[in-house]
Design a protein around this motif. Structure first.
Motif, PDB file in Angstrom:
ATOM      1  N   THR A 139      17.345  -7.340  13.097  1.00 17.25           N
ATOM      2  CA  THR A 139      17.155  -7.337  11.641  1.00 17.25           C
ATOM      3  C   THR A 139      15.689  -7.072  11.255  1.00 17.25           C
ATOM      4  O   THR A 139      15.261  -7.414  10.162  1.00 17.25           O
ATOM      5  N   TYR A 140      14.958  -6.456  12.159  1.00 16.44           N
ATOM      6  CA  TYR A 140      13.579  -5.991  11.869  1.00 16.44           C
ATOM      7  C   TYR A 140      13.640  -5.079  10.644  1.00 16.44           C
ATOM      8  O   TYR A 140      14.574  -4.291  10.496  1.00 16.44           O
ATOM      9  N   HIS A 141      12.626  -5.139   9.792  1.00 21.45           N
ATOM     10  CA  HIS A 141      12.751  -4.392   8.537  1.00 21.45           C
ATOM     11  C   HIS A 141      12.833  -2.879   8.749  1.00 21.45           C
ATOM     12  O   HIS A 141      13.399  -2.168   7.924  1.00 21.45           O
ATOM     13  N   TYR A 142      12.317  -2.365   9.873  1.00 22.97           N
ATOM     14  CA  TYR A 142      12.468  -0.927  10.130  1.00 22.97           C
ATOM     15  C   TYR A 142      13.975  -0.586  10.261  1.00 22.97           C
ATOM     16  O   TYR A 142      14.431   0.467   9.835  1.00 22.97           O
ATOM     17  N   LEU A 143      14.727  -1.502  10.905  1.00 23.28           N
ATOM     18  CA  LEU A 143      16.164  -1.247  11.107  1.00 23.28           C
ATOM     19  C   LEU A 143      16.962  -1.520   9.838  1.00 23.28           C
ATOM     20  O   LEU A 143      18.004  -0.885   9.614  1.00 23.28           O
ATOM     21  N   LEU A 169      -7.917 -13.598   9.297  1.00 30.65           N
ATOM     22  CA  LEU A 169      -7.869 -14.097   7.917  1.00 30.65           C
ATOM     23  C   LEU A 169      -7.447 -12.955   6.998  1.00 30.65           C
ATOM     24  O   LEU A 169      -8.231 -12.044   6.713  1.00 30.65           O
ATOM     25  N   ARG A 170      -6.192 -13.020   6.557  1.00 24.22           N
ATOM     26  CA  ARG A 170      -5.635 -11.904   5.783  1.00 24.22           C
ATOM     27  C   ARG A 170      -5.896 -12.110   4.294  1.00 24.22           C
ATOM     28  O   ARG A 170      -5.581 -13.172   3.750  1.00 24.22           O
ATOM     29  N   LEU A 171      -6.462 -11.098   3.649  1.00 27.33           N
ATOM     30  CA  LEU A 171      -6.963 -11.290   2.292  1.00 27.33           C
ATOM     31  C   LEU A 171      -6.226 -10.464   1.236  1.00 27.33           C
ATOM     32  O   LEU A 171      -6.765 -10.207   0.156  1.00 27.33           O
ATOM     33  N   VAL A 185      -7.302  -6.716   5.307  1.00 30.18           N
ATOM     34  CA  VAL A 185      -6.572  -6.463   4.064  1.00 30.18           C
ATOM     35  C   VAL A 185      -5.806  -5.155   4.208  1.00 30.18           C
ATOM     36  O   VAL A 185      -6.241  -4.244   4.919  1.00 30.18           O
ATOM     37  N   SER A 186      -4.623  -5.076   3.583  1.00 27.19           N
ATOM     38  CA  SER A 186      -3.969  -3.781   3.482  1.00 27.19           C
ATOM     39  C   SER A 186      -4.245  -3.253   2.083  1.00 27.19           C
ATOM     40  O   SER A 186      -4.350  -4.028   1.120  1.00 27.19           O
ATOM     41  N   LEU A 187      -4.407  -1.943   1.991  1.00 24.06           N
ATOM     42  CA  LEU A 187      -4.829  -1.342   0.731  1.00 24.06           C
ATOM     43  C   LEU A 187      -3.952  -0.145   0.394  1.00 24.06           C
ATOM     44  O   LEU A 187      -3.437   0.527   1.304  1.00 24.06           O
ATOM     45  N   CYS A 245      -1.752   2.960  15.751  1.00 22.77           N
ATOM     46  CA  CYS A 245      -0.914   3.975  15.105  1.00 22.77           C
ATOM     47  C   CYS A 245       0.076   3.170  14.277  1.00 22.77           C
ATOM     48  O   CYS A 245       1.028   2.606  14.796  1.00 22.77           O
ATOM     49  N   TRP A 246      -0.206   3.087  13.011  1.00 23.76           N
ATOM     50  CA  TRP A 246       0.409   2.077  12.144  1.00 23.76           C
ATOM     51  C   TRP A 246       1.769   2.519  11.617  1.00 23.76           C
ATOM     52  O   TRP A 246       1.875   3.576  11.015  1.00 23.76           O
ATOM     53  N   TRP A 247       2.797   1.717  11.881  1.00 23.81           N
ATOM     54  CA  TRP A 247       4.074   1.736  11.154  1.00 23.81           C
ATOM     55  C   TRP A 247       4.808   3.075  11.318  1.00 23.81           C
ATOM     56  O   TRP A 247       5.409   3.323  12.333  1.00 23.81           O
ATOM     57  N   PHE A 248       4.741   3.975  10.322  1.00 31.36           N
ATOM     58  CA  PHE A 248       5.470   5.257  10.431  1.00 31.36           C
ATOM     59  C   PHE A 248       4.776   6.211  11.409  1.00 31.36           C
ATOM     60  O   PHE A 248       5.281   7.289  11.687  1.00 31.36           O
TER      61      PHE A 248
HETATM   62  O1  FIX Z   1       0.501  -4.863   5.996  1.00 30.19           O
HETATM   63  C1  FIX Z   1       0.810  -4.909   7.182  1.00 30.19           C
HETATM   64  O2  FIX Z   1       0.248  -5.620   8.000  1.00 30.19           O
HETATM   65  C2  FIX Z   1       1.973  -4.033   7.608  1.00 30.19           C
HETATM   66  O3  FIX Z   1       1.917  -3.851   8.977  1.00 30.19           O
HETATM   67  C3  FIX Z   1       3.259  -4.609   7.117  1.00 30.19           C
HETATM   68  O4  FIX Z   1       3.169  -4.799   5.758  1.00 30.19           O
HETATM   69  C4  FIX Z   1       4.511  -3.797   7.425  1.00 30.19           C
HETATM   70  O5  FIX Z   1       5.570  -4.481   6.830  1.00 30.19           O
HETATM   71  C5  FIX Z   1       4.809  -3.614   8.873  1.00 30.19           C
HETATM   72  O6  FIX Z   1       5.379  -4.479   9.479  1.00 30.19           O
HETATM   73  C6  FIX Z   1       4.455  -2.412   9.511  1.00 30.19           C
HETATM   74  O7  FIX Z   1       4.615  -2.243  10.710  1.00 30.19           O
END
Ligand code: FIX
Ligand code: ZN
Length: 420
Positions: free
Chosen positions: A51-55, A175-177, A228-230, A331-334
């Motif tokens: 149930t990972y959000h990618y799936l 520390l996530r901001l 931080v994510s932007l 190599c982030w996410w997509f």
């Molecule tokens: O903001 C993040 O740290 C992202 O990695 C996540 O928001 C995202 O949901 C994720 O899991 C990507 O791989």
């Protein structure tokens, strides 16, 4: 140089690189994992894996016209996992990267994936404790430590940091901001309620007080960096609260405390809000100028940067060539798909040599460490064989020790040397 250390043929090179790439332990610099102290925040096991959000995003495509997102989210975790298994693994061959992940994990655990019997696989996890499973996965994935994502506004996390006792030393804090930087209008009253003298318009002592908040959370977490994510339209400098918090509090704090600042740039939240977290994504390329400006004007701050758009990757490398206080990572996410990892890692090596952090897992479920790192190791081995091979053809003889040093840098030392 020891003679027996020299690599003299391509076949030997291949063997040594594969061996070193598999045997060298990894520091995973960005995950959403938690140690066992965090209770329900710690996710592991086959139902979580499925149930990972990618799936979830993939099953919602497959279920179009059949199950709505609202109906899906109303199901129990087990029902969701059953539906995903049925639709994406049984009614369809699981060859997308997100589907391939659980297959790699279950196979590596020694389960009979050919049976396709999900209930039998569930049995495997039934008697395990999270602690023993974490040990097993870290060993299988050959990961020595992971960096968590720790939000000082998360009601589930706060009590652990306030009273939690010693954590598992393999889990480092970050520390996530996002709340502080991206949602100032909502967090300012929360900060005020916690006793900080902060004004919505940043007047008075606001910036000093935000720095006091950062100092107190630094004390509690001992984070290895702030993060931080932007969004893709992130601009800096700019006349908005996001840039203001960064400019007047985060960057001065980072410089004063020598605490690196990680920016994950290019995400658009809630593209399809009905999908909840699975509805976050990408809608465009970001402006590299913000990164260049920050590196040039804050040379006493160390920036770890990953960008979500494929189109930003080349310019990120080009900027990193000019600024040693910029460390591209992951190599982030997509982009965490074999063809893109291959392309991006090659380009980074060609432009930056070995001076970057090629990957992070972004794992949300402990089990994912196994597949995210196994898939990456295969790709890295192929690239390194090619790159060392190019040098060998001109008479440069690499040694085993040099290859071990290089891989150790990519997997761990570059990060630790950079953050100090
Ligand atoms: O903001 C993040 O740290 C992202 O990695 C996540 O928001 C995202 O949901 C994720 O899991 C990507 O791989
Ligand atoms: Zn993440």
């Amino acid at each position: 140089m020891q003679d027996q250390d020299r690599i003299l043929s391509t076949s030997e090179l291949e063997r040594v690189v594969q061996e070193v790439v598999a045997a060298t332990p990894v520091t995973d610099i960005h995950t959403h994992l938690y140690d066992a102290r965090f209770g329900e925040l710690l996710a592991w096991g086959v139902d979580e894996l499925l149930t990972y959000h990618y799936l979830i995003a993939e099953v919602m495509r497959a279920e179009f016209g059949r199950t709505s997102p609202e109906e899906f989210y109303a199901m129990s975790k087990k029902e969701q996992a059953d539906l995903i298994w049925q639709r994406l693994f049984i009614g369809n061959s699981p060859i997308s990267e997100a589907c391939r992940g659980p297959i790699t994990v279950l196979g590596a655990l020694g389960l009979d994936v050919a049976s396709r019997d999900l209930d039998e696989m569930r049995q495997y996890f039934a008697d395990k404790t999270p602690e023993e499973y974490i040990d097993q996965v870290f060993e299988l994935a050959n990961v020595k430590e992971v960096v968590m994502t720790n939000d000082p506004f998360d009601e589930l996390e706060i009590p652990v940091w306030e009273t939690g006792g010693a954590g598992d030393p393999r889990f480092k804090a970050a520390l996530r901001l996002d709340e502080l930087v991206n949602h100032w209008e909502q967090t300012q009253p929360i900060l005020a309620g916690r006793g900080y003298d902060v004004a919505r318009d940043f007047s008075g002592k606001t910036c000093d007080e935000v720095m006091r908040f950062l100092a107190e959370w630094r004390e509690k977490l001992s984070p290895v960096y702030m993060a931080v994510s932007l969004p893709d339209d992130f601009a800096f400098p700019a006349d908005n609260s996001q840039a203001r918090v960064i400019q007047d509090a985060v960057l001065p704090f980072a410089a004063k405390e020598d605490l690196p600042f990680a920016m994950m740039i290019g995400v658009k939240r809630g593209i399809n809000p009905r999908l909840q977290m699975a509805g976050d994504g990408i809608m465009g390329k970001a402006d590299i100028k913000a990164v260049g400006y920050m590196c040039a004007n804050y040379d006493d701050v160390k920036f770890l940067v990953t960008m979500l758009s494929r189109e930003n990757q080349h310019e990120l490398c080009a900027v990193a060539r000019k600024f040693p206080n910029l460390m591209p990572f992951g190599c982030w996410w997509f982009l965490n798909d074999p063809s893109l990892i291959d392309e991006i890692t090659r380009m980074r090596i060609e432009l930056l040599g070995l001076s970057f952090v090629p990957q992070h897992s972004d794992a949300r479920i402990v089990d994912q460490l196994v597949y995210k790192w196994a898939h990456f190791r295969n790709i890295l081995a192929k690239i390194l064989v090619e790159k060392y091979g190019d040098a060998m053809r001109s008479g440069w003889i690499p040694t085993r020790a040099e290859i071990r040093r290089d891989v150790s840098g990519l997997y761990s030392d570059n990060f630790w040397d950079f953050v100090g």
